[in-house]
Design a protein around this motif. Structure first.
Motif, PDB file in Angstrom:
ATOM      1  N   ASP A   1       0.841  -1.198   0.000  1.00  0.00           N
ATOM      2  CA  ASP A   1       0.000   0.000   0.000  1.00  0.00           C
ATOM      3  C   ASP A   1       0.876   1.247   0.000  1.00  0.00           C
ATOM      4  OD1 ASP A   1      -2.706  -1.192   0.289  1.00  0.00           O
ATOM      5  OD2 ASP A   1      -1.858  -1.970   2.166  1.00  0.00           O
ATOM      6  N   GLN A   2       2.035   1.137   0.644  1.00  0.00           N
ATOM      7  CA  GLN A   2       2.982   2.246   0.715  1.00  0.00           C
ATOM      8  C   GLN A   2       4.404   1.695   0.697  1.00  0.00           C
ATOM      9  OE1 GLN A   2       3.382   4.578   4.452  1.00  0.00           O
ATOM     10  NE2 GLN A   2       3.051   6.408   3.214  1.00  0.00           N
ATOM     11  N   VAL A   3       5.304   2.436   0.047  1.00  0.00           N
ATOM     12  CA  VAL A   3       6.709   2.072  -0.016  1.00  0.00           C
ATOM     13  C   VAL A   3       7.529   3.171   0.651  1.00  0.00           C
ATOM     14  CG1 VAL A   3       8.676   1.539  -1.523  1.00  0.00           C
ATOM     15  CG2 VAL A   3       6.369   0.787  -2.161  1.00  0.00           C
ATOM     16  N   LEU A   4       8.478   2.770   1.511  1.00  0.00           N
ATOM     17  CA  LEU A   4       9.401   3.704   2.147  1.00  0.00           C
ATOM     18  C   LEU A   4      10.783   3.474   1.579  1.00  0.00           C
ATOM     19  CD1 LEU A   4       8.461   3.147   5.919  1.00  0.00           C
ATOM     20  CD2 LEU A   4       7.317   4.638   4.270  1.00  0.00           C
ATOM     21  N   PHE A   5      11.525   4.555   1.363  1.00  0.00           N
ATOM     22  CA  PHE A   5      12.938   4.428   1.007  1.00  0.00           C
ATOM     23  C   PHE A   5      13.760   5.014   2.143  1.00  0.00           C
ATOM     24  CE2 PHE A   5      16.827   6.372  -0.794  1.00  0.00           C
ATOM     25  CZ  PHE A   5      17.474   5.199  -1.146  1.00  0.00           C
ATOM     26  N   MET A   6      14.659   4.186   2.709  1.00  0.00           N
ATOM     27  CA  MET A   6      15.522   4.617   3.801  1.00  0.00           C
ATOM     28  C   MET A   6      16.964   4.730   3.336  1.00  0.00           C
ATOM     29  SD  MET A   6      14.323   2.696   7.323  1.00  0.00           S
ATOM     30  CE  MET A   6      15.607   3.554   8.264  1.00  0.00           C
ATOM     31  N   ASP A   7      17.658   5.709   3.879  1.00  0.00           N
ATOM     32  CA  ASP A   7      19.092   5.841   3.646  1.00  0.00           C
ATOM     33  C   ASP A   7      19.672   6.668   4.783  1.00  0.00           C
ATOM     34  OD1 ASP A   7      21.514   5.485   2.419  1.00  0.00           O
ATOM     35  OD2 ASP A   7      21.238   7.052   0.922  1.00  0.00           O
ATOM     36  N   GLY A   8      20.827   6.249   5.272  1.00  0.00           N
ATOM     37  CA  GLY A   8      21.510   7.013   6.310  1.00  0.00           C
ATOM     38  C   GLY A   8      20.734   7.187   7.591  1.00  0.00           C
ATOM     39  N   GLY A   9      19.895   6.193   7.932  1.00  0.00           N
ATOM     40  CA  GLY A   9      19.160   6.261   9.189  1.00  0.00           C
ATOM     41  C   GLY A   9      17.921   7.121   9.177  1.00  0.00           C
ATOM     42  N   LEU A  10      17.480   7.513   7.978  1.00  0.00           N
ATOM     43  CA  LEU A  10      16.295   8.356   7.835  1.00  0.00           C
ATOM     44  C   LEU A  10      15.365   7.795   6.764  1.00  0.00           C
ATOM     45  CD1 LEU A  10      18.057  11.848   7.804  1.00  0.00           C
ATOM     46  CD2 LEU A  10      16.609  10.971   9.664  1.00  0.00           C
ATOM     47  N   ILE A  11      14.076   8.088   6.888  1.00  0.00           N
ATOM     48  CA  ILE A  11      13.144   7.817   5.798  1.00  0.00           C
ATOM     49  C   ILE A  11      13.252   8.993   4.831  1.00  0.00           C
ATOM     50  CG2 ILE A  11      10.732   7.521   5.124  1.00  0.00           C
ATOM     51  CD1 ILE A  11      10.264   6.272   7.898  1.00  0.00           C
ATOM     52  N   ILE A  12      13.844   8.735   3.682  1.00  0.00           N
ATOM     53  CA  ILE A  12      14.108   9.794   2.697  1.00  0.00           C
ATOM     54  C   ILE A  12      12.862  10.129   1.897  1.00  0.00           C
ATOM     55  CG2 ILE A  12      15.524  10.434   0.690  1.00  0.00           C
ATOM     56  CD1 ILE A  12      17.065  10.154   3.344  1.00  0.00           C
ATOM     57  N   GLU A  13      12.063   9.087   1.611  1.00  0.00           N
ATOM     58  CA  GLU A  13      10.896   9.297   0.759  1.00  0.00           C
ATOM     59  C   GLU A  13       9.882   8.197   1.024  1.00  0.00           C
ATOM     60  OE1 GLU A  13       9.880  10.238  -3.952  1.00  0.00           O
ATOM     61  OE2 GLU A  13      11.940   9.819  -3.340  1.00  0.00           O
ATOM     62  N   LYS A  14       8.605   8.531   0.919  1.00  0.00           N
ATOM     63  CA  LYS A  14       7.553   7.525   1.018  1.00  0.00           C
ATOM     64  C   LYS A  14       6.417   7.890   0.077  1.00  0.00           C
ATOM     65  CE  LYS A  14       5.806   9.688   5.269  1.00  0.00           C
ATOM     66  NZ  LYS A  14       5.566   9.464   6.712  1.00  0.00           N
ATOM     67  N   GLY A  15       5.731   6.863  -0.401  1.00  0.00           N
ATOM     68  CA  GLY A  15       4.635   7.097  -1.329  1.00  0.00           C
ATOM     69  C   GLY A  15       4.037   5.779  -1.771  1.00  0.00           C
ATOM     70  N   SER A  16       3.093   5.855  -2.683  1.00  0.00           N
ATOM     71  CA  SER A  16       2.505   4.650  -3.249  1.00  0.00           C
ATOM     72  C   SER A  16       3.554   3.942  -4.105  1.00  0.00           C
ATOM     73  CB  SER A  16       1.298   5.007  -4.108  1.00  0.00           C
ATOM     74  OG  SER A  16       1.728   5.692  -5.278  1.00  0.00           O
ATOM     75  N   PRO A  17       3.365   2.654  -4.406  1.00  0.00           N
ATOM     76  CA  PRO A  17       4.301   1.981  -5.308  1.00  0.00           C
ATOM     77  C   PRO A  17       4.449   2.715  -6.638  1.00  0.00           C
ATOM     78  CG  PRO A  17       2.904   0.362  -4.250  1.00  0.00           C
ATOM     79  CD  PRO A  17       2.358   1.710  -3.867  1.00  0.00           C
ATOM     80  N   TYR A  18       3.352   3.210  -7.163  1.00  0.00           N
ATOM     81  CA  TYR A  18       3.408   3.951  -8.433  1.00  0.00           C
ATOM     82  C   TYR A  18       4.308   5.172  -8.304  1.00  0.00           C
ATOM     83  CZ  TYR A  18       1.899   6.694 -12.457  1.00  0.00           C
ATOM     84  OH  TYR A  18       1.876   7.440 -13.606  1.00  0.00           O
ATOM     85  N   GLU A  19       4.122   5.928  -7.218  1.00  0.00           N
ATOM     86  CA  GLU A  19       4.921   7.143  -7.030  1.00  0.00           C
ATOM     87  C   GLU A  19       6.399   6.838  -6.873  1.00  0.00           C
ATOM     88  OE1 GLU A  19       1.608   9.961  -4.767  1.00  0.00           O
ATOM     89  OE2 GLU A  19       2.753   8.476  -3.618  1.00  0.00           O
ATOM     90  N   ILE A  20       6.713   5.839  -6.049  1.00  0.00           N
ATOM     91  CA  ILE A  20       8.120   5.555  -5.765  1.00  0.00           C
ATOM     92  C   ILE A  20       8.824   4.945  -6.970  1.00  0.00           C
ATOM     93  CG2 ILE A  20       9.699   4.174  -4.352  1.00  0.00           C
ATOM     94  CD1 ILE A  20       8.471   6.569  -2.876  1.00  0.00           C
ATOM     95  N   PHE A  21       8.153   4.041  -7.665  1.00  0.00           N
ATOM     96  CA  PHE A  21       8.830   3.311  -8.730  1.00  0.00           C
ATOM     97  C   PHE A  21       8.793   4.005 -10.088  1.00  0.00           C
ATOM     98  CE2 PHE A  21       8.252  -0.187  -5.693  1.00  0.00           C
ATOM     99  CZ  PHE A  21       9.549  -0.682  -5.676  1.00  0.00           C
ATOM    100  N   THR A  22       7.893   4.966 -10.285  1.00  0.00           N
ATOM    101  CA  THR A  22       7.833   5.619 -11.596  1.00  0.00           C
ATOM    102  C   THR A  22       8.238   7.088 -11.563  1.00  0.00           C
ATOM    103  OG1 THR A  22       5.501   6.247 -11.376  1.00  0.00           O
ATOM    104  CG2 THR A  22       5.969   4.083 -12.322  1.00  0.00           C
ATOM    105  N   LYS A  23       8.035   7.764 -10.441  1.00  0.00           N
ATOM    106  CA  LYS A  23       8.392   9.180 -10.393  1.00  0.00           C
ATOM    107  C   LYS A  23       8.877   9.572  -8.998  1.00  0.00           C
ATOM    108  CE  LYS A  23       3.417  10.233 -10.120  1.00  0.00           C
ATOM    109  NZ  LYS A  23       2.315  11.060 -10.651  1.00  0.00           N
ATOM    110  N   PRO A  24       9.955   8.916  -8.526  1.00  0.00           N
ATOM    111  CA  PRO A  24      10.498   9.290  -7.211  1.00  0.00           C
ATOM    112  C   PRO A  24      10.969  10.739  -7.210  1.00  0.00           C
ATOM    113  CG  PRO A  24      12.034   7.894  -8.416  1.00  0.00           C
ATOM    114  CD  PRO A  24      10.769   7.887  -9.190  1.00  0.00           C
ATOM    115  N   LYS A  25      10.741  11.416  -6.089  1.00  0.00           N
ATOM    116  CA  LYS A  25      11.070  12.848  -6.008  1.00  0.00           C
ATOM    117  C   LYS A  25      12.520  13.086  -5.607  1.00  0.00           C
ATOM    118  CE  LYS A  25       6.320  13.983  -4.647  1.00  0.00           C
ATOM    119  NZ  LYS A  25       5.451  14.429  -3.535  1.00  0.00           N
ATOM    120  N   GLU A  26      13.077  12.178  -4.819  1.00  0.00           N
ATOM    121  CA  GLU A  26      14.405  12.405  -4.255  1.00  0.00           C
ATOM    122  C   GLU A  26      15.495  11.769  -5.117  1.00  0.00           C
ATOM    123  OE1 GLU A  26      14.954  14.343  -1.679  1.00  0.00           O
ATOM    124  OE2 GLU A  26      12.796  14.677  -1.409  1.00  0.00           O
TER     125      GLU A  26
END
Length: 256
Positions: free
Chosen positions: A207-232
């Protein structure tokens, strides 16, 4: 439901989690992606206090614990709200499949043996292993052992199931059987938080995907948002390194 506020964790001078805030609604499936060392597994372990956070608030279901003040009774109460599926199965080698699943019901849930056996057989049937209940872990494939681990978690009827890279220790041909079982559980509406490196699975089940790096949640969104148009930019670089450019095929599939 999971609620985290200000979760910090350091090992010596190494700050692994730098202030994690996260809310996961009941019944949602959330996957965590990120490079090795980004804090993904530590975050899972902090949720059930396998690692005690240095700071912050953890709530699972109706149980809320402030890390700095947590006592044994509160931690035990919190742990009863969740179950964890580990990378390396963590089965008891000297117990059968049935014994491994029954153990938590008898010890943690104080269930009598008859009820524990009935519940264990139900969940073993769900993961396709009812015919293996008298086998020992050494007699099973890696995929079957991991399905026993999933059955053990399911048997406890937890508010939340935490999966720590459940396919990372498996041979490639065994990954599919484990992911299929997890997807079936997701379809039942159980709240799940899954650390995974399986990109296609994350797209399909979340339902939601989180991307973590360096001990922080850098970005979160729907699978569509993260996999097709990530902001970060860090998210884009990670996805490109793992699976090429953000998935044009995913765009095409969702258009049909």
């Amino acid at each position: 439901m999971i609620y985290l506020h200000g979760i910090k964790k350091a090992f010596g001078n190494h700050e692994v989690l730098k202030g994690i805030n996260l809310t996961i609604e009941k019944g949602k499936v959330v996957t965590i992606l990120g490079p090795s060392g980004s804090g993904k597994t530590t975050l899972l372990r902090c949720i059930n206090f396998l690692e005690k956070p240095d700071e912050g608030i953890v709530q699972v279901g109706d149980v809320k614990v402030e890390a700095a003040k947590a006592n044994k009774k509160e931690i035990l109460s919190l742990r009863k709200q969740s179950a964890m599926v580990f990378q390396h199965y963590n089965l008891f080698a000297h117990k059968t499949v049935l014994g491994n699943v029954m153990e938590g019901l008898i010890v943690a849930k104080k269930m009598n043996k008859k009820e524990a056996r009935e519940r264990s057989e139900q969940v073993l049937e769900k993961v396709g292993l009812l015919d293996k209940l008298n086998y020992f872990p050494s007699q099973l494939s890696g995929g079957q052992q991991q399905r026993v681990g999933i059955a053990r978690a399911l048997a406890l009827n937890p508010e939340v199931i935490l999966f720590d890279e459940p396919t990372s220790a498996l041979d490639p041909e065994l990954v599919g059987e484990v992911l299929a079982v997890i997807k079936d559980i997701a379809d039942e509406g159980i709240t799940m938080l899954i650390v995974t490196h399986e990109m296609n699975f994350a797209r399909d089940v979340s339902d939601q995907v989180l991307f973590m790096d360096g001990g922080l949640i850098i970005e979160k969104g729907s699978p569509y948002e993260i996999f097709t148009k990530p902001k970060e930019e860090r998210t884009r670089k990670f996805l490109k390194r793992i699976s090429g450019e953000p998935s044009v095929s995913w765009l095409q599939e969702t258009a049909h």
